[in-house]
Design an enzyme around this catalytic site. Structure first.
Site, PDB file in Angstrom:
ATOM      1  N   ARG A  15       0.831  -1.208   0.000  1.00 47.25           N
ATOM      2  CA  ARG A  15       0.000   0.000   0.000  1.00 47.25           C
ATOM      3  C   ARG A  15       0.861   1.251   0.000  1.00 47.25           C
ATOM      4  O   ARG A  15       0.950   1.976  -0.981  1.00 47.25           O
ATOM      5  CB  ARG A  15      -0.954  -0.008   1.204  1.00 47.25           C
ATOM      6  N   ASP A  16       1.539   1.505   1.101  1.00 47.59           N
ATOM      7  CA  ASP A  16       2.301   2.741   1.260  1.00 47.59           C
ATOM      8  C   ASP A  16       3.486   2.793   0.306  1.00 47.59           C
ATOM      9  O   ASP A  16       3.857   3.864  -0.187  1.00 47.59           O
ATOM     10  CB  ASP A  16       2.784   2.860   2.714  1.00 47.59           C
ATOM     11  N   HIS A 207       4.017   4.019  12.942  1.00 45.43           N
ATOM     12  CA  HIS A 207       4.250   3.975  11.497  1.00 45.43           C
ATOM     13  C   HIS A 207       5.325   5.029  11.220  1.00 45.43           C
ATOM     14  O   HIS A 207       5.036   6.230  11.220  1.00 45.43           O
ATOM     15  CB  HIS A 207       2.943   4.295  10.763  1.00 45.43           C
ATOM     16  N   HIS A 209       8.539   6.870   9.185  1.00 44.33           N
ATOM     17  CA  HIS A 209       9.249   7.136   7.937  1.00 44.33           C
ATOM     18  C   HIS A 209      10.692   7.565   8.252  1.00 44.33           C
ATOM     19  O   HIS A 209      10.954   8.154   9.307  1.00 44.33           O
ATOM     20  CB  HIS A 209       8.522   8.217   7.136  1.00 44.33           C
ATOM     21  N   CYS A 240       4.108   9.830   1.552  1.00 48.06           N
ATOM     22  CA  CYS A 240       2.769  10.411   1.377  1.00 48.06           C
ATOM     23  C   CYS A 240       2.732  11.311   0.139  1.00 48.06           C
ATOM     24  O   CYS A 240       3.535  12.241   0.027  1.00 48.06           O
ATOM     25  CB  CYS A 240       2.397  11.226   2.612  1.00 48.06           C
ATOM     26  N   ASN A 249       9.198   4.644   4.102  1.00 46.44           N
ATOM     27  CA  ASN A 249       9.071   4.064   5.430  1.00 46.44           C
ATOM     28  C   ASN A 249      10.413   3.502   5.880  1.00 46.44           C
ATOM     29  O   ASN A 249      11.332   3.300   5.073  1.00 46.44           O
ATOM     30  CB  ASN A 249       8.071   2.904   5.396  1.00 46.44           C
TER      31      ASN A 249
END
Length: 313
Positions: A15-16, A207, A209, A240, A249
């Site tokens: 996803r990210d 979460h 980064h 993002c 990440n």
């Protein structure tokens, strides 16, 4: 300082990681990657996001991906949802868990979701009600929790008010996201400690980064405040789309290696993760950010200079 004996790491690259790539990975390839990640030992994988296809075209195949990936007992699939329509699609696709999309500040929320933070939370009421008749677990999130690129430091009072509203919704599983890598270990400890004290029955996860190279130090700070759930992405992919200068990440292989070296079990097969990471790094070198893929594991030994001389004789 005592650390937990084991932690849970959720893989978020599908996803990210994939949403930030300059090209769209074909559905069949995504399915192969996710199936391989399952074999690495992950118990939870964030496989996609049910946002409008025009917003993030890289994830426009969310339903198809969830239809084709293999289902393994004990492995949960999570997806990010921004609104009621996204939740309905997620339920239809049979995800196990959804994470609501929310920003700590109005500035980032307006950029990311075209609404203010608390206006977005009012909309969550319909989502929670719609999820009651399904088997989907609803979790929350707070993006830019440790610093907003538009507003700077986020007051702890803001976090407390957000968590109070989550509590009113019956949501106590909250992901704290360092979306643009503005956190440091002291900030992590300060925010997490105050929130855990105020909301002792919440399950907070991190979460992180690695925008400014602080992610692993921040994860250790999280451990020291009792956090046992973390997100990471293979090869350090991610970022993002609606935050300036956002980068990837923390790399899964970096987190797994670091925790295991500290004696903390992750349940993840590091060598298999590294194989996937190496492939992604070769394919997307500009988006990859992983120390272990560069330096190797601490257990990887080299031939000493003296031995090299003997071999050459």
């Amino acid at each position: 300082m005592s650390y937990p004996t084991e932690v849970t790491i959720t893989e978020v690259c599908p996803r990210d990681g994939f949403q930030s790539l300059p090209e769209v990975i074909p559905t069949e390839e995504k399915v192969v990657y996710i199936n391989r990640l399952i074999e690495c030992g992950f118990k939870q994988i964030e496989v996609t996001s049910f946002v409008h296809p025009k917003a993030i075209p890289q994830l426009s195949d969310a339903n198809a991906v969830l239809t084709k990936i293999k289902r393994v007992q004990g492995v949960k699939f999570r997806a990010l949802v921004p609104n009621l329509k996204g939740l309905e699609r997620a339920i239809e696709a049979n995800v196990d868990k959804v994470k609501l999309m929310l920003s700590a500040t109005d500035s980032h929320s307006l950029s990311n979701a075209n609404t203010t933070t608390f206006e977005a939370m009012k909309g969550f009421e319909k989502l929670v009600k719609a999820a009651e008749d399904s088997l989907v677990h609803v979790g929350g999130s707070i993006s830019v929790a440790f610093g907003c690129p538009y507003e700077g430091i986020v007051p702890i009072e803001r976090h407390i008010e957000i968590c109070k509203r989550y509590e009113e919704l019956g949501i106590k599983d909250i992901s704290l996201a360092d979306t643009t890598g503005m956190a440091n270990p002291v900030k992590i400890k300060t925010v997490v400690s105050k929130l855990k004290s105020q909301f002792p029955d919440f399950n907070f996860s991190l979460h992180l980064h690695n925008t400014r190279g602080m992610a692993f130090a921040n994860s250790v700070a999280g451990l020291e405040t009792g956090i046992k759930d973390f997100d990471s992405a293979v090869a350090g992919l991610g970022g993002c789309p609606y935050a300036p200068n956002a980068s990837g990440n923390i790399a899964t292989e970096d987190m797994v290696h670091g925790f295991e070296e500290m004696g903390i079990r992750t349940g993840i097969h590091l060598d298999n993760v590294m194989k996937i990471g190496s492939e992604l790094k070769e394919r997307f070198p500009d988006e990859s950010n992983s120390f272990i893929l560069k330096a190797g594991k601490c257990s990887d030994l080299s031939i000493s200079p003296k031995e090299q001389v003997k071999i050459g004789e």
